[in-house]
Design an enzyme around this catalytic site. Structure first.
Site, PDB file in Angstrom:
ATOM      1  N   PRO A   1      28.913 -43.187 -91.253  1.00 42.33           N
ATOM      2  CA  PRO A   1      28.980 -42.025 -90.247  1.00 42.33           C
ATOM      3  C   PRO A   1      28.918 -40.844 -90.901  1.00 42.33           C
ATOM      4  O   PRO A   1      29.626 -40.010 -91.324  1.00 42.33           O
ATOM      5  CB  PRO A   1      30.440 -42.534 -89.917  1.00 42.33           C
ATOM      6  CG  PRO A   1      30.869 -43.789 -90.399  1.00 42.33           C
ATOM      7  CD  PRO A   1      30.131 -43.852 -91.542  1.00 42.33           C
ATOM      8  N   GLU A   2      27.724 -40.168 -90.786  1.00 43.63           N
ATOM      9  CA  GLU A   2      27.339 -38.974 -91.357  1.00 43.63           C
ATOM     10  C   GLU A   2      26.866 -38.272 -89.843  1.00 43.63           C
ATOM     11  O   GLU A   2      27.176 -38.940 -89.043  1.00 43.63           O
ATOM     12  CB  GLU A   2      26.282 -38.824 -92.450  1.00 43.63           C
ATOM     13  CG  GLU A   2      26.710 -39.845 -93.401  1.00 43.63           C
ATOM     14  CD  GLU A   2      26.211 -39.190 -94.816  1.00 43.63           C
ATOM     15  OE1 GLU A   2      25.774 -38.173 -94.668  1.00 43.63           O
ATOM     16  OE2 GLU A   2      25.939 -40.075 -95.819  1.00 43.63           O
TER      17      GLU A   2
ATOM     18  N   LYS B   1      31.194 -33.997 -87.819  1.00 38.14           N
ATOM     19  CA  LYS B   1      31.399 -35.413 -87.883  1.00 38.14           C
ATOM     20  C   LYS B   1      32.362 -35.590 -86.952  1.00 38.14           C
ATOM     21  O   LYS B   1      32.985 -36.660 -86.760  1.00 38.14           O
ATOM     22  CB  LYS B   1      31.823 -35.897 -89.110  1.00 38.14           C
ATOM     23  CG  LYS B   1      30.874 -35.820 -90.125  1.00 38.14           C
ATOM     24  CD  LYS B   1      31.304 -36.360 -91.788  1.00 38.14           C
ATOM     25  CE  LYS B   1      30.376 -36.010 -92.753  1.00 38.14           C
ATOM     26  NZ  LYS B   1      30.991 -36.706 -94.160  1.00 38.14           N
TER      27      LYS B   1
ATOM     28  N   ARG C   1      34.742 -38.718-104.932  1.00 36.79           N
ATOM     29  CA  ARG C   1      33.736 -39.650-104.178  1.00 36.79           C
ATOM     30  C   ARG C   1      32.806 -40.029-105.439  1.00 36.79           C
ATOM     31  O   ARG C   1      33.161 -39.822-106.323  1.00 36.79           O
ATOM     32  CB  ARG C   1      33.202 -38.562-103.068  1.00 36.79           C
ATOM     33  CG  ARG C   1      34.078 -37.950-102.122  1.00 36.79           C
ATOM     34  CD  ARG C   1      34.331 -38.985-100.992  1.00 36.79           C
ATOM     35  NE  ARG C   1      33.445 -39.597-100.096  1.00 36.79           N
ATOM     36  CZ  ARG C   1      32.997 -38.997 -98.957  1.00 36.79           C
ATOM     37  NH1 ARG C   1      33.601 -37.789 -98.578  1.00 36.79           N
ATOM     38  NH2 ARG C   1      32.195 -39.145 -98.160  1.00 36.79           N
TER      39      ARG C   1
END
Length: 281
Positions: free
Chosen positions: A2-3, A51, A250
């Site tokens: 989901p970007e 987002k 990340r």
């Protein structure tokens, strides 16, 4: 993943399913909205901001409302016909159900679900930088915000939604590869920030309207990215094994030949050659 493009596409799904219709029922499975009832409200618009998803609602005699949700890494909305089996995700992940006479929209594993007056949307998204897929997209402003923190790494800056809204792990890795930037390069050493943010926007925008995310131009499985998700596989340009490492909680991917480490004594940890390197997976 989901970007920005995924969220934009999701907003279109909700728009096609709900826009212009009156809600006949709602079911919120989150504590803060457990007693909320949107029956009788009309879905005026479905929009995305970076987002974030914004479903705008109107009702005669009432101030407009916005239903806000965030997909994060694992959220999704699905639209079904009345009576159709909901097959998107396990039932225990359902957070929101919205019904109209012609559609049922089901939100799975949504985050930050909030109902606010539309006039107060900025309290939720006002901190965001220019939206890569929005009318406010401004590469100069995005570059200005990034340049304001010259000590940040380029990877960190691209992921910061306060700089530009809509880049996630996939597009930051691909942008850095295509610009030849080592992920730990300080912003002060990036020569063309306008070029970096412009490329990021083009990559995200190129996938509007489809669910397969590609930066290479190929839609074939295994051919959609240059470095993202390709640890130890050969670089598509030079054949060098792609590397993967933890960075700022990340992971990042890069080609050590196409994105060389500056010859100034720095390491991936951002210190001297004596500094420990991040663990690689």
């Amino acid at each position: 993943m989901p970007e920005g493009d995924t969220v934009w596409n999701t907003a279109r799904v909700l728009e096609r399913a709900l826009a212009g219709d009156v809600l006949t029922g709602s079911d919120f499975r989150v504590p803060r909205l457990a007693t909320a009832d949107l029956a009788g409200w009309t879905v005026a618009a479905s929009a995305s901001r970076g987002k974030h998803l914004l479903l705008r609602l109107t009702r005669d005699g009432e101030k407009p409302l916005t239903l806000h949700s965030h997909l994060r890494m694992d959220g999704a909305w699905r639209a079904y016909s009345p009576g159709e089996r909901w097959g998107g995700r396990p039932a225990h992940l359902i957070r929101v159900v919205l019904r109209t006479a012609r559609s049922v929209a089901v939100g799975y594993h949504l985050h930050d679900v909030t109902l606010v007056p539309t006039a107060e949307e900025e309290t939720l998204v006002g901190h965001l930088g220019p939206d890569l897929l929005g009318d406010d997209w401004d590469p100069a402003e995005a570059a200005r915000r990034i340049a304001a923190k010259p000590g940040a790494t380029v990877a960190e800056a691209l992921l910061d939604q306060r700089n530009l809204a809509g880049v996630g792990n996939l597009y930051r890795a691909e942008t850095m590869f295509l610009r030849g930037l080592w992920p730990w390069t300080p912003i002060a050493d990036v020569a063309d920030l306008d070029g970096v943010v412009t490329l990021a926007q083009k990559l995200v925008a190129s996938n509007k309207g489809r669910w397969t995310q590609t930066t290479t131009g190929s839609l074939r499985r295994g051919e959609t990215t240059y470095v993202y998700g390709r640890r130890a596989q050969p670089c598509r340009r030079c054949g060098t094994a792609i590397r993967k490492a933890d960075q700022d909680e990340r992971v990042t991917y890069w080609c050590p030949r196409c994105q060389p480490r500056p010859a100034d004594g720095q390491t991936e940890a951002g210190g001297t050659d004596a500094s420990p390197r991040p663990a690689e997976g």
